[in-house]
Design a protein around this motif. Structure first.
Motif, PDB file in Angstrom:
ATOM      1  N   GLU A 184       0.921  -1.023   0.100  1.00 37.25           N
ATOM      2  CA  GLU A 184      -0.101  -0.008   0.085  1.00 37.25           C
ATOM      3  C   GLU A 184       0.879   1.197  -0.041  1.00 37.25           C
ATOM      4  OE1 GLU A 184      -4.013   0.937   2.196  1.00 37.25           O
ATOM      5  OE2 GLU A 184      -3.342  -1.012   2.063  1.00 37.25           O
ATOM      6  N   THR A 235       3.853   1.575  -1.300  1.00 31.92           N
ATOM      7  CA  THR A 235       4.569   1.743  -2.622  1.00 31.92           C
ATOM      8  C   THR A 235       3.383   2.539  -3.615  1.00 31.92           C
ATOM      9  OG1 THR A 235       5.898   0.003  -2.117  1.00 31.92           O
ATOM     10  CG2 THR A 235       5.489   0.446  -4.481  1.00 31.92           C
ATOM     11  N   ARG A 236       2.236   1.881  -3.396  1.00 29.33           N
ATOM     12  CA  ARG A 236       0.996   2.225  -4.071  1.00 29.33           C
ATOM     13  C   ARG A 236       1.032   4.025  -3.869  1.00 29.33           C
ATOM     14  NH1 ARG A 236      -4.050  -0.216  -2.811  1.00 29.33           N
ATOM     15  NH2 ARG A 236      -4.881   1.194  -4.421  1.00 29.33           N
ATOM     16  N   ARG A 237       1.303   4.329  -2.934  1.00 30.64           N
ATOM     17  CA  ARG A 237       1.073   5.694  -2.499  1.00 30.64           C
ATOM     18  C   ARG A 237       2.233   6.528  -3.085  1.00 30.64           C
ATOM     19  NH1 ARG A 237      -1.698   4.080   2.600  1.00 30.64           N
ATOM     20  NH2 ARG A 237      -3.869   4.862   2.390  1.00 30.64           N
ATOM     21  N   ALA A 238       3.473   5.883  -2.479  1.00 28.61           N
ATOM     22  CA  ALA A 238       4.845   6.688  -2.597  1.00 28.61           C
ATOM     23  C   ALA A 238       5.346   6.671  -4.033  1.00 28.61           C
ATOM     24  CB  ALA A 238       5.843   6.280  -1.600  1.00 28.61           C
ATOM     25  N   GLY A 239       4.992   5.556  -4.753  1.00 23.78           N
ATOM     26  CA  GLY A 239       5.586   5.722  -6.372  1.00 23.78           C
ATOM     27  C   GLY A 239       6.850   5.141  -6.131  1.00 23.78           C
ATOM     28  N   ARG A 271       8.863  11.223  -1.773  1.00 20.42           N
ATOM     29  CA  ARG A 271       8.169  12.080  -2.865  1.00 20.42           C
ATOM     30  C   ARG A 271       9.108  13.097  -3.620  1.00 20.42           C
ATOM     31  NH1 ARG A 271       2.409  11.627  -0.143  1.00 20.42           N
ATOM     32  NH2 ARG A 271       1.634   9.765  -1.427  1.00 20.42           N
ATOM     33  N   ARG A 298      -4.297  11.821   3.052  1.00 21.76           N
ATOM     34  CA  ARG A 298      -3.524  11.384   1.910  1.00 21.76           C
ATOM     35  C   ARG A 298      -1.935  11.374   2.331  1.00 21.76           C
ATOM     36  NH1 ARG A 298      -4.283  16.137  -2.424  1.00 21.76           N
ATOM     37  NH2 ARG A 298      -2.673  17.067  -0.903  1.00 21.76           N
ATOM     38  N   ILE A 320      -9.391   8.599  -1.765  1.00 16.61           N
ATOM     39  CA  ILE A 320      -8.156   8.655  -1.252  1.00 16.61           C
ATOM     40  C   ILE A 320      -7.618   7.748  -0.074  1.00 16.61           C
ATOM     41  CG2 ILE A 320      -7.939  11.194  -2.086  1.00 16.61           C
ATOM     42  CD1 ILE A 320      -8.317  11.929   0.752  1.00 16.61           C
ATOM     43  N   ALA A 321      -8.715   7.316   0.731  1.00 18.55           N
ATOM     44  CA  ALA A 321      -8.440   6.352   1.867  1.00 18.55           C
ATOM     45  C   ALA A 321      -8.138   4.948   1.257  1.00 18.55           C
ATOM     46  CB  ALA A 321      -9.621   6.326   2.606  1.00 18.55           C
ATOM     47  N   PHE A 322      -8.799   4.554   0.089  1.00 18.54           N
ATOM     48  CA  PHE A 322      -8.591   3.223  -0.117  1.00 18.54           C
ATOM     49  C   PHE A 322      -8.019   2.917  -1.855  1.00 18.54           C
ATOM     50  CE2 PHE A 322     -12.886   3.334   2.647  1.00 18.54           C
ATOM     51  CZ  PHE A 322     -11.905   2.829   3.800  1.00 18.54           C
ATOM     52  N   GLY A 323      -7.795   4.333  -2.255  1.00 10.87           N
ATOM     53  CA  GLY A 323      -7.038   3.704  -3.438  1.00 10.87           C
ATOM     54  C   GLY A 323      -7.811   3.310  -4.572  1.00 10.87           C
ATOM     55  N   VAL A 330       2.568  14.683  -4.526  1.00  4.98           N
ATOM     56  CA  VAL A 330       1.537  13.778  -4.148  1.00  4.98           C
ATOM     57  C   VAL A 330       0.647  13.678  -5.126  1.00  4.98           C
ATOM     58  CG1 VAL A 330      -0.086  13.641  -1.980  1.00  4.98           C
ATOM     59  CG2 VAL A 330       2.095  15.077  -1.777  1.00  4.98           C
ATOM     60  N   PRO A 331       0.146  12.048  -5.058  1.00  7.93           N
ATOM     61  CA  PRO A 331      -0.843  11.945  -6.179  1.00  7.93           C
ATOM     62  C   PRO A 331      -1.910  12.572  -5.719  1.00  7.93           C
ATOM     63  CG  PRO A 331       0.270   9.909  -5.370  1.00  7.93           C
ATOM     64  CD  PRO A 331       0.768  11.098  -4.746  1.00  7.93           C
ATOM     65  N   ALA A 335      -4.132  10.362  -3.635  1.00  5.03           N
ATOM     66  CA  ALA A 335      -3.391   9.678  -2.449  1.00  5.03           C
ATOM     67  C   ALA A 335      -2.494   8.474  -3.226  1.00  5.03           C
ATOM     68  CB  ALA A 335      -4.122   9.182  -1.567  1.00  5.03           C
ATOM     69  N   PHE A 336      -2.940   7.648  -4.013  1.00  5.23           N
ATOM     70  CA  PHE A 336      -2.228   6.630  -4.567  1.00  5.23           C
ATOM     71  C   PHE A 336      -1.937   7.277  -5.979  1.00  5.23           C
ATOM     72  CE2 PHE A 336      -4.763   4.642  -1.211  1.00  5.23           C
ATOM     73  CZ  PHE A 336      -4.162   3.783  -0.695  1.00  5.23           C
ATOM     74  N   GLN A 337      -0.921   6.553  -6.359  1.00  5.22           N
ATOM     75  CA  GLN A 337      -0.271   6.703  -7.856  1.00  5.22           C
ATOM     76  C   GLN A 337      -1.324   6.291  -8.689  1.00  5.22           C
ATOM     77  OE1 GLN A 337       2.721   7.978  -8.534  1.00  5.22           O
ATOM     78  NE2 GLN A 337       3.216   8.078  -6.235  1.00  5.22           N
ATOM     79  N   GLN A 365      -2.067   2.795  -9.835  1.00  5.49           N
ATOM     80  CA  GLN A 365      -2.171   1.982  -8.676  1.00  5.49           C
ATOM     81  C   GLN A 365      -3.351   1.895  -7.831  1.00  5.49           C
ATOM     82  OE1 GLN A 365       0.369  -0.311  -7.656  1.00  5.49           O
ATOM     83  NE2 GLN A 365       1.489   0.260  -9.345  1.00  5.49           N
ATOM     84  N   MET A 366      -4.403   2.447  -8.565  1.00  4.75           N
ATOM     85  CA  MET A 366      -5.613   2.364  -8.181  1.00  4.75           C
ATOM     86  C   MET A 366      -6.264   0.928  -8.198  1.00  4.75           C
ATOM     87  SD  MET A 366      -6.120   5.488  -7.407  1.00  4.75           S
ATOM     88  CE  MET A 366      -7.650   6.061  -6.959  1.00  4.75           C
ATOM     89  N   ALA A 367      -7.067   0.854  -7.141  1.00  2.08           N
ATOM     90  CA  ALA A 367      -7.675  -0.659  -6.950  1.00  2.08           C
ATOM     91  C   ALA A 367      -8.766  -0.718  -7.676  1.00  2.08           C
ATOM     92  CB  ALA A 367      -7.434  -1.082  -5.389  1.00  2.08           C
TER      93      ALA A 367
END
Lengths: 436, 436
Positions: free
Chosen positions: A28, A30-34, A319, B143, B212-215, B329-330, B333-335, B338-340
């Motif tokens: 998770e 890594t998904r945020r930080a890239g 980041r 985020r 932003i919480a769960f991507g 910052v994406p 929150a997630f890249q 990398q969204m789920a």
């Protein structure tokens, strides 16, 4: 995908928690930080000690210096605590061009000005979200989230041990010493609880909050600090009777003559949200000119909660690793060459209302004498609880709530009242804040 | 010192507030941002209308398009509202390589996926702190501040009008319609209050928070929305009797089968801090696996409070203007890659406890029939209030609190109970959350 490499100083509660959170939430994060975030080495005084985290894949050493000198390390995370070895290691890490994350409030409050000046010169980040109120992102909230505001004041419950003790005293009618002993056996309070119950820990944190809120250098040595050791069960009950709760509060307020910086027990109207923050939880109330009152609440300590803030700082740095230093968020919210020299207000100049509790010989005319002395110091009474004695001459408690007055005038009045024959022992004094 | 140039779309409440805050706090903002922030042009439909801000030095136009095409503008701040012209202008600003700040929750909730994809392609920032909970820096907190956490759930009071109405109903024993009329006359509620009282506004905000919480991508169309129009004064009183408060809550929770996304009136134990958030104030409770519960409280609307968030976003952008896009910052929150694809859970699958209020003919055997139907749907009762009638056959209220059960099973049970001869009219159902 590129990888950011962490060197960890200290593998105790927060260090272990940081390793655990980075591992558990690796995907998770890594998904945020890239990018991947990898702890490549860690130091601890005693490598044979059992750990709360799995250290597989981490190079371990007893020498913190090896980590700050390791050319592979991008970010040094200082979780040793104290301000001797930690101070030296942070300065060396900065000198070596490494970014630093720390949870060390004493270090930042006492040596922050020197640390940030060195970091600015080297173009590295020093992040310290975990130093104040554990997992609550209060540094980020004030420094960035409220960056458009002229902050007027802030007030916080920023020591969990103290709040646990005051909550237990109120909820269960227990005495201070009794609850403190329990807090020590539960591991909330240290064997030497001075830092917590005397407000020193809170003063470290308040010093940091005031700096980022008001754009002033860190000035821990000017903080006024009063502990909760003299609060009695009766004070808690009288406060309740008057519609208040007693909290150990850190308060910093901008006034025309300077900035208040003070930690002391405080009566707060029971209706305020912050008056209902109980147990080991922390909360900070921040009043901005645009946003109005905002409150931030959460766990102020604990392995995982503090690690939450440490990891957030690591992700922030990961980041912006390549951003130009001049475009980063400044260490203390304001640009380093834009700090203000507004003075910290001496405590005698601070204006608040007061709760006074005294033991009085129940004689006619005593109350008149007390109110005369208060009147001479321009102090007027807002509320009073007078418990009648069984017969004339009995010693009875007298509780007074005053309107606002300068602390210096109140000191004079208390001295004068304590000299009255009818007054037994010292007057207990607790400051009162309406927080509006 | 360099200067960042703002083009403002809209000079209404939030637009005017933004101009005021930028002007009033200009010196302090520059001390934080390290650059000047200058509104160079602004658009409004009617330039003759009186404004809450001083527009001296700002080039005014009725044509929003002129601003998004202006080569001097670095950041377009969209404060028009709605999702037609605002949508078009934001897309054009992005196409022109401009960074965007917006307070527009409907726009982000409904068109955010398209907007962020375009922005990503152009390498520009789209910031939207002001779109959720006004001045509370809740987007930044989740985020960035909680970026190390696996967020488990969040729950928020994110519509001030609704909270004002429910607070008045409780504090003063007033009826819904009565308070709504007052809220309209006070300017808290629009002439058409549907967006507020039916939960649509809250659902917009909840959609953004969940993303932003769960991507997950923004999925407003899948949000379950129930308003507060059917809450009666009696419901508020019975809830009180049971130790609860009724709040209009947005709840999003990660479960094994999908993500809950729902806005509805909710009973909350009165001891929870969020149960005591009253009046027009907003608060969001976020539960992370590392940090535990955290709460963010403040003003959810108003010119200056919303401007506080707009200006914070502007300062953030001003700081990173030259950073590489990949180090920012994406948006969510997630890249972006990398969204789920975790599904949003259908409401029938959501598990909660329930408060049920029904009107019952006071006959022997009725309660047995009701509990039999509940039992068939595996629903057990936690608490009950039964008001006795004066004589057999009277219609009396029956209030039940159940343990947790799937909404689908509860729907079946309610349908079956409503068919009983002894039940008069519809059953009122309010969901219950312990928020622990």
């Amino acid at each position: 995908m590129n990888s950011v490499k962490i060197g960890l100083l200290g593998l105790g509660t927060v260090g272990g928690g940081t390793v655990n959170v980075l591992k558990r939430n690796a995907a998770e994060i890594t998904r945020r930080a890239g990018c991947n975030i990898e702890v490549i080495s860690a130091s601890a005084r005693d490598l044979t000690k059992p750990r709360i985290c799995d250290t597989a894949g981490i190079e371990l050493t007893t020498q913190a210096a090896e980590i700050v000198e390791n050319p592979d390390v991008n970010i040094v995370v200082e979780l040793i605590g104290g301000d001797t070895l930690a101070h030296e290691m942070v300065m060396r890490a900065i000198a070596n061009g490494k970014h630093v994350v720390t949870a060390n409030k004493a270090l930042i409050a006492k040596h922050g000005n020197e640390i940030f000046a060195a970091a600015q010169k080297q173009g590295v980040i020093v992040a310290f979200e975990a130093a104040v109120a554990g997992g609550i992102p209060i540094i980020k909230a004030i420094r960035e989230g409220l960056a458009g505001n002229h902050i007027e004041w802030l007030a916080g419950i920023i020591n969990g041990t103290g709040n646990f003790i005051l909550t237990e005293m109120r909820d269960k009618g227990r005495d201070f010493e009794d609850v403190l002993a329990e807090a020590q056996s539960l591991g909330y309070a240290e064997a030497d609880p001075t830092f917590d119950v005397e407000g020193i820990d809170a003063a470290h944190k308040l010093t940091i909050l005031a700096s980022i809120a008001f754009g002033i250098p860190l000035q821990f040595e000017k903080a006024f600090t009063e502990g909760i050791t003299k609060i009695t069960r009766e004070d808690v009950e009288y406060a309740e009777e008057l519609g208040y709760r007693i909290k150990h509060l850190g308060v910093s307020r901008r006034t025309d003559s300077g900035i208040e910086l003070r930690v002391h027990p405080t009566l707060i109207p029971e209706k305020r949200l912050i008056a209902n923050v109980d147990g080991v939880m922390n909360a900070v109330l921040v009043q901005g000119d645009a946003v109005g009152p905002t409150l931030y609440y959460g766990a102020g300590a604990g392995a995982d909660a503090t690690a939450s803030a440490v990891v957030a700082d690591i992700i922030d740095i990961a980041r912006v690793l390549t951003a130009e230093p001049s475009h980063r968020v400044p260490y203390l919210a304001f640009q380093p060459d834009q700090m203000a020299d507004t003075p910290i207000l001496p405590m005698e100049e601070v204006v608040t209302a007061y709760y006074l509790r005294m033991s009085v010989i129940d004689n006619p005319g005593v109350l008149a004498e007390i109110t005369r002395i208060l009147g001479e110091s321009t102090i007027s009474i807002e509320a009073m609880i007078q418990k009648a004695g069984k017969s004339e001459g009995d010693v009875v408690p007298l509780i007074l709530m005053t309107h606002e007055v300068k602390e210096g005038l109140m000191n004079q009045a208390i001295n004068a009242i304590e000299k009255l024959d009818a007054i037994q022992g010292e007057i207990a004094r607790i400051r009162v804040e309406s927080l509006e």
